[in-house]
Enzyme design. Structure first.
Site, mmCIF file in Angstrom:
data_model
loop_
_atom_site.group_PDB
_atom_site.id
_atom_site.type_symbol
_atom_site.label_atom_id
_atom_site.label_comp_id
_atom_site.label_asym_id
_atom_site.label_seq_id
_atom_site.Cartn_x
_atom_site.Cartn_y
_atom_site.Cartn_z
ATOM 1 N N LYS A 70 0.710 5.981 -6.163
ATOM 2 C CA LYS A 70 0.614 5.436 -7.314
ATOM 3 C C LYS A 70 -0.463 5.255 -8.030
ATOM 4 C CE LYS A 70 5.138 2.886 -5.850
ATOM 5 N NZ LYS A 70 5.623 1.383 -5.851
ATOM 6 N N ALA A 132 -1.632 -8.298 0.659
ATOM 7 C CA ALA A 132 -2.324 -8.116 -0.630
ATOM 8 C C ALA A 132 -2.578 -6.519 -1.097
ATOM 9 C CB ALA A 132 -3.815 -8.602 -0.374
ATOM 10 N N ALA A 135 2.155 -3.477 -3.459
ATOM 11 C CA ALA A 135 3.367 -4.202 -3.736
ATOM 12 C C ALA A 135 3.054 -5.712 -4.059
ATOM 13 C CB ALA A 135 4.497 -4.360 -2.660
ATOM 14 N N ARG A 156 -3.741 -11.003 5.976
ATOM 15 C CA ARG A 156 -4.343 -10.916 7.348
ATOM 16 C C ARG A 156 -5.956 -10.523 6.997
ATOM 17 N NH1 ARG A 156 -2.184 -5.713 10.683
ATOM 18 N NH2 ARG A 156 -2.961 -4.672 8.631
HETATM 19 P P1 NAP Z 1 0.479 -1.614 1.493
HETATM 20 O O1 NAP Z 1 -0.431 -1.374 0.250
HETATM 21 O O2 NAP Z 1 0.159 -1.035 2.970
HETATM 22 O O3 NAP Z 1 0.044 -3.335 1.981
HETATM 23 C C1 NAP Z 1 0.677 -3.962 2.902
HETATM 24 C C2 NAP Z 1 0.176 -5.197 3.301
HETATM 25 O O4 NAP Z 1 0.753 -5.763 4.363
HETATM 26 C C3 NAP Z 1 -1.468 -5.323 3.498
HETATM 27 O O5 NAP Z 1 -1.601 -6.617 2.732
HETATM 28 C C4 NAP Z 1 -1.294 -5.649 4.644
HETATM 29 O O6 NAP Z 1 -2.432 -6.559 5.329
HETATM 30 C C5 NAP Z 1 -0.045 -6.356 5.126
HETATM 31 N N1 NAP Z 1 0.083 -6.087 6.568
HETATM 32 C C6 NAP Z 1 0.901 -4.975 7.060
HETATM 33 N N2 NAP Z 1 1.153 -4.948 8.417
HETATM 34 C C7 NAP Z 1 0.547 -5.872 8.733
HETATM 35 C C8 NAP Z 1 0.884 -6.898 9.870
HETATM 36 N N3 NAP Z 1 1.315 -6.166 11.205
HETATM 37 N N4 NAP Z 1 0.393 -7.975 10.069
HETATM 38 C C9 NAP Z 1 -0.346 -8.733 8.836
HETATM 39 N N5 NAP Z 1 -0.053 -7.971 7.644
HETATM 40 C C10 NAP Z 1 0.418 -6.732 7.604
HETATM 41 O O7 NAP Z 1 2.014 -1.656 1.379
HETATM 42 P P2 NAP Z 1 2.733 -1.874 -0.031
HETATM 43 O O8 NAP Z 1 2.918 -0.808 -0.625
HETATM 44 O O9 NAP Z 1 2.114 -3.038 -0.597
HETATM 45 O O10 NAP Z 1 4.262 -2.056 0.762
HETATM 46 C C11 NAP Z 1 4.575 -3.133 1.372
HETATM 47 C C12 NAP Z 1 6.056 -3.527 1.791
HETATM 48 O O11 NAP Z 1 6.559 -3.938 0.692
HETATM 49 C C13 NAP Z 1 6.635 -2.266 2.096
HETATM 50 O O12 NAP Z 1 6.601 -1.850 3.604
HETATM 51 C C14 NAP Z 1 8.063 -2.509 1.644
HETATM 52 O O13 NAP Z 1 8.660 -2.955 2.716
HETATM 53 C C15 NAP Z 1 7.827 -3.404 0.621
HETATM 54 N N6 NAP Z 1 8.347 -2.966 -0.580
HETATM 55 C C16 NAP Z 1 9.596 -3.105 -1.098
HETATM 56 C C17 NAP Z 1 9.947 -2.279 -2.586
HETATM 57 C C18 NAP Z 1 11.456 -2.817 -2.806
HETATM 58 O O14 NAP Z 1 11.721 -2.217 -3.770
HETATM 59 N N7 NAP Z 1 11.982 -3.859 -2.530
HETATM 60 C C19 NAP Z 1 8.872 -2.029 -3.316
HETATM 61 C C20 NAP Z 1 7.525 -1.742 -2.769
HETATM 62 C C21 NAP Z 1 7.190 -2.331 -1.343
HETATM 63 P P3 NAP Z 1 -3.951 -6.200 5.316
HETATM 64 O O15 NAP Z 1 -4.590 -6.246 3.997
HETATM 65 O O16 NAP Z 1 -4.585 -6.954 6.370
HETATM 66 O O17 NAP Z 1 -4.064 -4.666 5.876
#
Ligand code: NAP
Length: 287
Positions: A70, A132, A135, A156
């Site tokens: 993205k 952070a 999304a 985290r």
């Molecule tokens: P990303 O860029 O990888 O960010 C994930 C975030 O979650 C980071 O801030 C990470 O913390 C935190 N995290 C991940 N695993 C963790 C754990 N075990 N303990 C504590 N913090 C944790 O991913 P993203 O693109 O933002 O997407 C995140 C989630 O949003 C996806 O898995 C999906 O479920 C959801 N999503 C949903 C939609 C929808 O249409 N509903 C669309 C997009 C995303 P750190 O900074 O510490 O690594």
């Protein structure tokens, strides 16, 4: 019926096996009698520029862009919509006679989910964002643009929370953005004073469904709207905890649907029926 006039749409990302987009878009295209097909393309790391060249040379009308491209895709496009520019991420490309323009429909999807599905007005509200990553950035832009009174990011990794807070403060200079670490002593009072909590982490998503980002459910309260962007399972541990304290809760299905609807409109000028898409998702396993 696919023929020589059929227009191609698609999805690029890696991996893309989990996506519901082909199912949803093709069903709407058939229902509306539009001569398009939507395919999923798994684009391996290092091959994004070739994929974009393919969009131009094969005259693909538009694509959705998903993880991990993205942000990287932006430098490969001709034009960027101002909202996508502010988010720093593109999830939809429209090809107008070889000119590729990038949009971000995730922000509109988040706003519609909160305002239409939950009936919640963000203006002047205190918002907590858990996570952070990408999304969280789209959620941050959506709530800032909707006039939130204040935002606190719980994450985290302290450094990533600060990066997101700095970015939002720079873009929306009238707002003060706080950030704390994902530990109970830091987030308890922050959540107690919030009106809206949006979880943007994958914590609680299938198959690891027994965990929650908020390990102290007493931090939740009945005047809080809790949104979990995870939609599989339909009720995460976090949403169950919200229900237990009589707080309103909503999963991320609305965001998935509305961002797709906005992309579909950009490519075809037609609007899919959201109720039909909801029916399709309901029939899928785990919904
Ligand atoms: P990303 O860029 O990888 O960010 C994930 C975030 O979650 C980071 O801030 C990470 O913390 C935190 N995290 C991940 N695993 C963790 C754990 N075990 N303990 C504590 N913090 C944790 O991913 P993203 O693109 O933002 O997407 C995140 C989630 O949003 C996806 O898995 C999906 O479920 C959801 N999503 C949903 C939609 C929808 O249409 N509903 C669309 C997009 C995303 P750190 O900074 O510490 O690594």
């Amino acid at each position: 019926m696919v023929n020589t006039k059929t227009t191609l749409l698609g999805l690029i990302g890696y991996p893309i096996g989990h996506s519901y987009s082909p199912l949803l878009h093709n069903s709407a295209l058939r229902r509306l009698g539009l001569n398009y097909v939507y395919l999923a393309f798994s684009v391996k790391p290092g091959e994004l520029a070739d994929a974009v060249a393919g969009i131009r040379s094969l005259n693909i009308r538009g694509v959705n862009v998903t993880i991990p491209y993205k942000e990287e895709i932006i430098s490969l496009l001709d034009k960027i919509d101002p909202l996508a520019e502010r988010v720093g991420a593109v999830n939809t490309i429209v090809n107008d006679e070889g000119i590729l323009k990038g949009y971000n429909t995730d922000v509109i999807g988040i706003k519609r989910m909160i305002e239409e599905d939950a009936g919640f007005m963000i203006e002047e509200k205190n918002v907590v964002i858990v996570g952070a990553g990408g999304a969280a950035r789209a959620v941050g832009v959506a709530v800032c643009e909707s006039g939130a009174a204040g935002i606190t990011i719980i994450n985290r990794t302290h450094k990533k929370a600060k990066l997101l807070a700095d970015f939002l403060e720079k873009t929306y200079s009238n707002l003060s953005i706080g950030y704390v670490e994902l530990s109970v002593d830091q987030y308890y009072n922050v959540i107690k004073e919030a009106d809206l909590l949006i979880d943007t982490t994958p914590i609680g998503m299938a198959p690891e469904i027994k965990v929650s980002p908020v390990i102290e459910p007493q931090a939740l309260h009945r005047d809080l709207l809790v949104i979990d962007l995870v939609y599989n399972p339909a009720e995460t541990v976090l949403l169950k905890a919200a229900r237990d304290v009589n707080a309103s809760g909503l999963n991320g299905e609305g965001m998935l649907l509305y961002q797709g609807i906005e992309s579909f409109k950009l490519w075809t000028g037609h609007e899919p029926e959201v109720t039909k898409w909801k029916e399709i998702l309901k029939k899928r396993k785990n919904f």
